[in-house]
Enzyme design. Structure first.
Site, mmCIF file in Angstrom:
data_model
loop_
_atom_site.group_PDB
_atom_site.id
_atom_site.type_symbol
_atom_site.label_atom_id
_atom_site.label_comp_id
_atom_site.label_asym_id
_atom_site.label_seq_id
_atom_site.Cartn_x
_atom_site.Cartn_y
_atom_site.Cartn_z
ATOM 1 N N ASP A 44 0.840 -1.200 0.000
ATOM 2 C CA ASP A 44 0.000 0.000 0.000
ATOM 3 C C ASP A 44 0.876 1.251 0.000
ATOM 4 O O ASP A 44 1.736 1.413 0.867
ATOM 5 C CB ASP A 44 -0.916 -0.005 1.227
ATOM 6 N N SER A 93 -7.004 4.637 -1.555
ATOM 7 C CA SER A 93 -6.812 3.186 -1.466
ATOM 8 C C SER A 93 -8.077 2.421 -1.828
ATOM 9 O O SER A 93 -7.999 1.317 -2.375
ATOM 10 C CB SER A 93 -6.351 2.795 -0.055
ATOM 11 N N THR A 146 -8.219 -1.739 1.511
ATOM 12 C CA THR A 146 -7.751 -2.720 0.534
ATOM 13 C C THR A 146 -8.356 -4.097 0.746
ATOM 14 O O THR A 146 -8.979 -4.649 -0.167
ATOM 15 C CB THR A 146 -6.216 -2.788 0.521
ATOM 16 N N ASP A 262 2.031 2.539 3.497
ATOM 17 C CA ASP A 262 1.216 3.726 3.222
ATOM 18 C C ASP A 262 1.092 4.614 4.457
ATOM 19 O O ASP A 262 1.206 5.841 4.364
ATOM 20 C CB ASP A 262 -0.156 3.274 2.755
ATOM 21 N N HIS A 266 2.167 8.483 4.733
ATOM 22 C CA HIS A 266 1.315 9.599 5.139
ATOM 23 C C HIS A 266 1.969 10.422 6.247
ATOM 24 O O HIS A 266 1.803 11.643 6.313
ATOM 25 C CB HIS A 266 -0.042 9.086 5.618
ATOM 26 N N ASP A 304 -1.051 0.016 -4.771
ATOM 27 C CA ASP A 304 -2.324 0.608 -5.161
ATOM 28 C C ASP A 304 -2.156 2.047 -5.622
ATOM 29 O O ASP A 304 -2.954 2.565 -6.401
ATOM 30 C CB ASP A 304 -3.339 0.509 -4.025
ATOM 31 N N HIS A 305 -1.102 2.699 -5.153
ATOM 32 C CA HIS A 305 -0.824 4.101 -5.485
ATOM 33 C C HIS A 305 0.498 4.469 -4.845
ATOM 34 O O HIS A 305 1.132 3.650 -4.163
ATOM 35 C CB HIS A 305 -1.936 5.024 -4.966
ATOM 36 N N HIS A 397 -1.591 11.263 -1.280
ATOM 37 C CA HIS A 397 -1.178 10.406 -2.389
ATOM 38 C C HIS A 397 -0.752 11.244 -3.584
ATOM 39 O O HIS A 397 -1.050 12.435 -3.659
ATOM 40 C CB HIS A 397 -2.337 9.496 -2.817
#
Length: 439
Positions: A44, A93, A146, A262, A266, A304-305, A397
């Protein structure tokens, strides 16, 4: 994937599946062209700069060569990540996982529903309907965006309680991760009534020898990997999931997510992010070994990104110093808490960071310490960024394309550039065909 491109994609898949895909100098191996088992792994937020940074983080400084990582070894392509047009070009996400789970783009926040909020069939649902076993192993709560998109349907990723309740109807064989706060005693009793074994202590995982299992090992997220350097929790969850799901002779589909890459992104927390990357890498190697031992297994890995806009080098400095990260002994959250509560906080913090603090750094940290835990954690992250020449463009993101990695039968399908929806549609095409009823 647009409708007009679908026939071409399916033709390519058909041509590829008609021939063996693994070969060596002596000819094709016994690996089938179509996999029996499929493992989908998602880092992620793991944009390309994360895998590059991880390569340098793991580099042996005593050698001239920069050693390859598992990501270098398995790289096969790239994928675009944009959501449905209503949400622009930068995905969250939920929309990204919906694309990867269903092959359809939706709006940011959607959990496997389309832009009209209608349910979309997921890979795990399709696999279960065909008689395969299914499961998820993640480091976030199991009802986070997810895993939820692979298992359930909801108009909003924020409806955690509803998503947890909906898992009763999935009949998935393995749920492993965090999220105790979303599964109250009454709901746990309902899972037990459906035949699930519920465990909440990580050490009890070894006692589970049969599916079905609901393993919830933290209130929300699992601990940061950097705070438990030898725990290898995602690797252990992955190994257990593979062991349980492979008991089905018809095959399985497993989702594994390195969720906290992820979350560290962040936070713009490079040290913690590298710890999460390391454990995700360990989990990949667990699956890679399983593929070697079970050549009828396909592994597909992607992100995912991209999160945080991580930059290796900053402010015009042609430099990056990962050796500093290797000496940091705990997450910045843990270091900040110790600095807030400890009397000898300067010495303790220097020990945790692995370097001595300058007078200027101490002065800035002292001001931050007076403003509370979160401000102190941010100050420590800024200090690490300054020392390592790490940059960030956002605490959200970005729209950057992500990498795709694969091994096993039909892995060539994922070569080159594709959309995230293409990944899902290719995996759908590899699932067994429904058996025709006997006349």
């Amino acid at each position: 994937m647009s409708f007009t491109k679908a026939p071409l994609l399916l033709l390519g898949i058909s041509l590829l599946l008609s021939t063996p895909v693994w070969a060596d100098e002596t000819g094709p191996t016994k690996a089938p062209s179509r996999p029996k088992n499929i493992v989908i792994m998602i880092g992620d937020g793991m944009g390309p700069s994360y895998t590059s940074a991880y390569r340098y983080y793991k580099d042996n400084p005593d050698t001239e060569e920069v050693e390859q990582t598992v990501f270098d070894r398995l790289l096969v392509g790239m994928a675009s990540t944009y959501p449905a047009s209503v949400s622009g070009y930068v995905t969250d996400s939920a929309a990204a996982a919906t694309a990867l789970a269903t092959g359809v783009k939706s709006y940011n926040g959607a959990i496997s529903v389309d832009t009209q909020k209608q349910p979309l069939p997921t890979i795990l649902e399709k696999a279960k309907s065909l008689g395969l076993s299914t499961g998820v192993a993640v480091t976030s709560q199991i009802n986070h965006a997810t895993p939820a998109a692979f298992l359930a349907h909801n108009e909003s990723r924020k409806n955690y309680d509803a998503l947890a309740l909906s898992y009763l109807e999935t009949n998935a064989d393995v749920f492993l991760g965090g999220g105790q706060k979303y599964f109250p005693p009454a709901l746990l009793e309902q899972f037990k009534a459906k035949g699930y074994q519920h465990i909440s202590r990580f050490e009890d995982l070894a006692s589970i020898t049969q599916p079905k299992v609901l393993g919830l090992f933290a209130e929300v997220q699992l601990p940061w990997a950097i705070d438990e350097k030898d725990a290898r929790k995602l690797s252990t969850l992955t190994q257990k999931a593979l062991s349980l799901l492979s008991q089905n002779d018809q095959g399985f589909v497993l989702l594994v997510e390195g969720s906290l890459i992820d979350w560290a992104g962040h936070n713009n927390d490079i040290a913690t992010a590298m710890g999460e990357m390391d454990e995700f890498s360990n989990a990949i190697e667990v699956v890679e070994q399983f593929v070697r031992e079970h050549p009828d297994t396909l592994m597909v890995i992607t992100a995912d990104h991209n999160t945080g806009g991580l930059s290796i080098g900053v402010d015009g400095n042609y430099n990056w110093n990962p050796e500093i990260l290797r000496n940091i002994s705990a997450s910045t959250d843990t270091l900040a808490l110790a600095a807030i509560t400890g009397e000898q906080w300067q010495a303790d913090l220097a020990r945790g960071l692995g370097f001595e603090l300058s007078e200027e750094e101490v002065a800035k940290l002292n001001v931050a310490r007076m403003q509370g835990l979160e401000t102190m954690a941010v100050a420590i992250r800024h200090l690490i960024d300054k020392r390592t020449d790490t940059g960030w463009t956002t605490d959200g993101h970005t729209g950057t394309d992500v990498q795709v990695f694969a091994a096993g039968p039909a892995s060539e399908l994922f070569n080159g550039h594709q959309d995230n929806t293409d990944i899902a549609n290719k995996i759908f095409s590899l699932l067994p065909k429904p058996k025709k009823p006997k006349s």
